[in-house]
Write a protein that holds these residues in place. Structure first.
Motif, PDB file in Angstrom:
ATOM      1  N   VAL A 240       1.097  -0.808  -0.324  1.00 41.03           N
ATOM      2  CA  VAL A 240       0.017   0.124  -0.223  1.00 41.03           C
ATOM      3  C   VAL A 240       1.034   1.485   0.059  1.00 41.03           C
ATOM      4  CG1 VAL A 240      -1.923  -1.073   1.318  1.00 41.03           C
ATOM      5  CG2 VAL A 240      -0.590   0.243   2.454  1.00 41.03           C
ATOM      6  N   THR A 241       0.423   2.184  -0.630  1.00 38.70           N
ATOM      7  CA  THR A 241       0.633   3.274  -0.143  1.00 38.70           C
ATOM      8  C   THR A 241       0.686   4.795   0.900  1.00 38.70           C
ATOM      9  OG1 THR A 241       0.655   3.737  -2.583  1.00 38.70           O
ATOM     10  CG2 THR A 241       1.318   6.045  -1.282  1.00 38.70           C
ATOM     11  N   LEU A 242       2.349   4.734   0.971  1.00 40.66           N
ATOM     12  CA  LEU A 242       1.859   5.349   2.687  1.00 40.66           C
ATOM     13  C   LEU A 242       2.001   6.745   2.478  1.00 40.66           C
ATOM     14  CD1 LEU A 242       4.052   3.610   4.997  1.00 40.66           C
ATOM     15  CD2 LEU A 242       1.394   3.156   5.145  1.00 40.66           C
TER      16      LEU A 242
ATOM     17  N   LEU B 221      -1.296  -2.966   7.709  1.00 47.51           N
ATOM     18  CA  LEU B 221      -0.720  -1.643   6.188  1.00 47.51           C
ATOM     19  C   LEU B 221      -2.157  -0.523   6.849  1.00 47.51           C
ATOM     20  CD1 LEU B 221      -0.582  -4.048   3.184  1.00 47.51           C
ATOM     21  CD2 LEU B 221       1.303  -2.932   5.066  1.00 47.51           C
ATOM     22  N   SER B 222      -3.362  -1.326   7.118  1.00 44.38           N
ATOM     23  CA  SER B 222      -4.755   0.100   7.070  1.00 44.38           C
ATOM     24  C   SER B 222      -4.160   1.028   8.855  1.00 44.38           C
ATOM     25  CB  SER B 222      -5.763  -0.821   7.072  1.00 44.38           C
ATOM     26  OG  SER B 222      -6.583  -1.732   6.386  1.00 44.38           O
ATOM     27  N   ALA B 223      -3.306   0.437   9.108  1.00 44.26           N
ATOM     28  CA  ALA B 223      -2.542   1.630  10.598  1.00 44.26           C
ATOM     29  C   ALA B 223      -2.245   2.231  10.021  1.00 44.26           C
ATOM     30  CB  ALA B 223      -2.249   0.496  11.751  1.00 44.26           C
ATOM     31  N   LEU B 224      -0.837   1.558   9.134  1.00 41.33           N
ATOM     32  CA  LEU B 224       0.360   2.314   8.815  1.00 41.33           C
ATOM     33  C   LEU B 224      -0.528   3.945   7.794  1.00 41.33           C
ATOM     34  CD1 LEU B 224       3.267   0.012   7.976  1.00 41.33           C
ATOM     35  CD2 LEU B 224       2.769   2.355   9.853  1.00 41.33           C
ATOM     36  N   GLN B 225      -1.867   3.062   7.329  1.00 39.43           N
ATOM     37  CA  GLN B 225      -1.680   3.882   5.605  1.00 39.43           C
ATOM     38  C   GLN B 225      -2.638   4.910   6.761  1.00 39.43           C
ATOM     39  OE1 GLN B 225      -4.213   1.359   3.429  1.00 39.43           O
ATOM     40  NE2 GLN B 225      -3.292   2.750   1.412  1.00 39.43           N
TER      41      GLN B 225
ATOM     42  N   GLU C 130      -2.524  10.878   8.449  1.00 42.62           N
ATOM     43  CA  GLU C 130      -2.316  11.434   9.460  1.00 42.62           C
ATOM     44  C   GLU C 130      -1.440  12.683   9.870  1.00 42.62           C
ATOM     45  OE1 GLU C 130      -4.954  13.345  11.188  1.00 42.62           O
ATOM     46  OE2 GLU C 130      -6.673  11.757   9.886  1.00 42.62           O
ATOM     47  N   ASN C 131       0.024  12.332   9.240  1.00 49.37           N
ATOM     48  CA  ASN C 131       1.260  12.940   9.518  1.00 49.37           C
ATOM     49  C   ASN C 131       2.079  12.704   8.690  1.00 49.37           C
ATOM     50  OD1 ASN C 131       1.096  12.439  12.792  1.00 49.37           O
ATOM     51  ND2 ASN C 131      -0.037  11.089  12.228  1.00 49.37           N
TER      52      ASN C 131
ATOM     53  N   THR D 281       4.482  13.639   7.003  1.00 52.95           N
ATOM     54  CA  THR D 281       5.552  14.478   7.566  1.00 52.95           C
ATOM     55  C   THR D 281       6.583  13.101   8.700  1.00 52.95           C
ATOM     56  OG1 THR D 281       5.534  15.800   8.691  1.00 52.95           O
ATOM     57  CG2 THR D 281       5.662  16.847   6.794  1.00 52.95           C
ATOM     58  N   THR D 282       5.924  13.201   8.662  1.00 52.50           N
ATOM     59  CA  THR D 282       6.880  12.454  10.232  1.00 52.50           C
ATOM     60  C   THR D 282       7.589  10.596   9.469  1.00 52.50           C
ATOM     61  OG1 THR D 282       5.152  11.983  11.716  1.00 52.50           O
ATOM     62  CG2 THR D 282       6.749  10.132  12.076  1.00 52.50           C
ATOM     63  N   ALA D 283       8.928  11.167   9.702  1.00 50.81           N
ATOM     64  CA  ALA D 283       9.598   9.703   9.319  1.00 50.81           C
ATOM     65  C   ALA D 283       9.353   8.461  10.054  1.00 50.81           C
ATOM     66  CB  ALA D 283      11.716  10.297   9.538  1.00 50.81           C
ATOM     67  N   PRO D 284       9.345   7.407   8.706  1.00 50.01           N
ATOM     68  CA  PRO D 284       8.874   5.941   9.175  1.00 50.01           C
ATOM     69  C   PRO D 284      10.131   5.619  10.675  1.00 50.01           C
ATOM     70  CG  PRO D 284       8.380   6.437   7.100  1.00 50.01           C
ATOM     71  CD  PRO D 284       9.297   7.662   7.880  1.00 50.01           C
ATOM     72  N   ARG D 285      11.047   5.814  10.380  1.00 52.35           N
ATOM     73  CA  ARG D 285      12.175   4.750  12.021  1.00 52.35           C
ATOM     74  C   ARG D 285      11.431   5.714  13.004  1.00 52.35           C
ATOM     75  NH1 ARG D 285      18.047   5.521  10.178  1.00 52.35           N
ATOM     76  NH2 ARG D 285      18.514   4.931  12.021  1.00 52.35           N
ATOM     77  N   SER D 286      11.310   7.615  12.769  1.00 50.86           N
ATOM     78  CA  SER D 286      10.958   7.683  14.488  1.00 50.86           C
ATOM     79  C   SER D 286       9.799   7.395  14.770  1.00 50.86           C
ATOM     80  CB  SER D 286      10.529   9.611  14.121  1.00 50.86           C
ATOM     81  OG  SER D 286       9.244   9.644  13.678  1.00 50.86           O
ATOM     82  N   VAL D 287       8.813   5.999  13.765  1.00 49.39           N
ATOM     83  CA  VAL D 287       7.805   5.631  14.873  1.00 49.39           C
ATOM     84  C   VAL D 287       8.449   4.402  15.526  1.00 49.39           C
ATOM     85  CG1 VAL D 287       5.432   4.280  13.859  1.00 49.39           C
ATOM     86  CG2 VAL D 287       6.113   7.074  13.547  1.00 49.39           C
ATOM     87  N   MET D 288       9.540   3.446  14.938  1.00 51.18           N
ATOM     88  CA  MET D 288       9.573   2.476  15.363  1.00 51.18           C
ATOM     89  C   MET D 288      10.469   2.927  16.775  1.00 51.18           C
ATOM     90  SD  MET D 288       8.076   1.102  12.776  1.00 51.18           S
ATOM     91  CE  MET D 288       8.649   1.528  11.339  1.00 51.18           C
ATOM     92  N   ASP D 289      11.685   4.331  16.313  1.00 56.05           N
ATOM     93  CA  ASP D 289      12.204   4.537  17.827  1.00 56.05           C
ATOM     94  C   ASP D 289      11.681   5.166  19.115  1.00 56.05           C
ATOM     95  OD1 ASP D 289      14.672   4.514  15.669  1.00 56.05           O
ATOM     96  OD2 ASP D 289      14.667   5.678  15.138  1.00 56.05           O
TER      97      ASP D 289
END
Length: 110
Positions: free
Chosen positions: A5-7, A76-80, A85-86, A88-96
């Motif tokens: 899916v496209t984020l 995948l739906s949760a990430l979308q 909503e966010n 401009t958030t860097a994906p790594r920051s979500v995990m970190d």
């Protein structure tokens, strides 16, 4: 079977940004990003206008990812929903921020 899916998808005169998420057959999730922009040279150094990366979250970590997104069910739906909503958030920051283990690969180009 993989499902992608496209984020985030952004294209302007100065930037092209694409972030996708793929659910892999083993239940792990891979987030791939591709950023083309002359502004990247301000971050990575002169002449750098391309940044590519891949983040892999193993199957055992996916429930923690869902918890960090305050979601249940389809990752995948949760990430979308999160990136809608966010964007401009860097994906790594979500995990970190949630101490979620992941594998990371990146490449810089011109």
């Amino acid at each position: 079977m993989e499902k992608t899916v496209t984020l985030v998808k952004l294209k302007t005169e100065n930037i092209s940004l694409s972030i996708t998420a793929t659910l892999l057959p083993d239940g792990s999730v891979r987030i791939d990003g591709h950023d083309l922009s002359k502004d990247l040279s301000m971050i990575f150094g002169q002449g750098i206008s391309e940044y590519e990366y891949s983040i892999t979250i193993e199957n055992a970590e996916v429930p923690f990812l869902l918890m960090s997104l305050n979601e249940t069910g389809d990752v995948l739906s949760a990430l979308q929903a999160y990136f809608r909503e966010n964007p401009t958030t860097a994906p790594r920051s979500v995990m970190d921020q949630s101490n979620i283990a992941y594998k990371f690969w990146s490449r810089l180009g011109d």
